[in-house]
Design an enzyme around this catalytic site. Sequence first.
Site, PDB file in Angstrom:
ATOM      1  N   CYS A   1      12.246  -6.297  -4.383  1.00 43.02           N
ATOM      2  CA  CYS A   1      11.670  -5.183  -4.593  1.00 43.02           C
ATOM      3  C   CYS A   1      11.607  -4.340  -3.694  1.00 43.02           C
ATOM      4  CB  CYS A   1      10.148  -5.181  -5.381  1.00 43.02           C
ATOM      5  SG  CYS A   1       9.140  -3.906  -5.417  1.00 43.02           S
TER       6      CYS A   1
ATOM      7  N   CYS B   1       8.146  -2.988  -2.128  1.00 38.69           N
ATOM      8  CA  CYS B   1       7.362  -4.240  -1.927  1.00 38.69           C
ATOM      9  C   CYS B   1       7.850  -4.680  -0.531  1.00 38.69           C
ATOM     10  CB  CYS B   1       7.544  -5.132  -2.857  1.00 38.69           C
ATOM     11  SG  CYS B   1       6.875  -5.118  -4.769  1.00 38.69           S
TER      12      CYS B   1
END
Length: 90
Positions: A35, A38
Site C-alpha cells: 500500500c 501506508c
Amino acid sequence: MALIEITTIDEFKEIINSSSEEYKYILVEFYKNNCPPCSVLSPKLDNISLLFNQIKFIKINYQKLPDLAKKYGVNILPTTLLFEKNNDQK
C-alpha cells in the site's frame, strides 16, 4: 517509544487495558503490505513516536486482523485511530 507491530487481538487488548503509567493514549495505524500511502505514513509515525512519551504508537496489518479492523470501521488504508487507555472506544 517506537512504532510497534501488533499481530493478535490479545496483544491489542493487553495494550488498551494496560495498567502501566507509561502512556495515556494509543495511536493505532491500520495498514497493509503493498500500500503506497501506508509505506509513506509508517516511517513518519515511527519518527513522531519518539517525540510523544504519553502516546503508545502501534500498527496493525489489516490483512492479518480483519475482524479488529472491521470492529472499528476501517475500510480505507492507511487509517489511524486514537484510543484512550482502558477504553476500547476510539
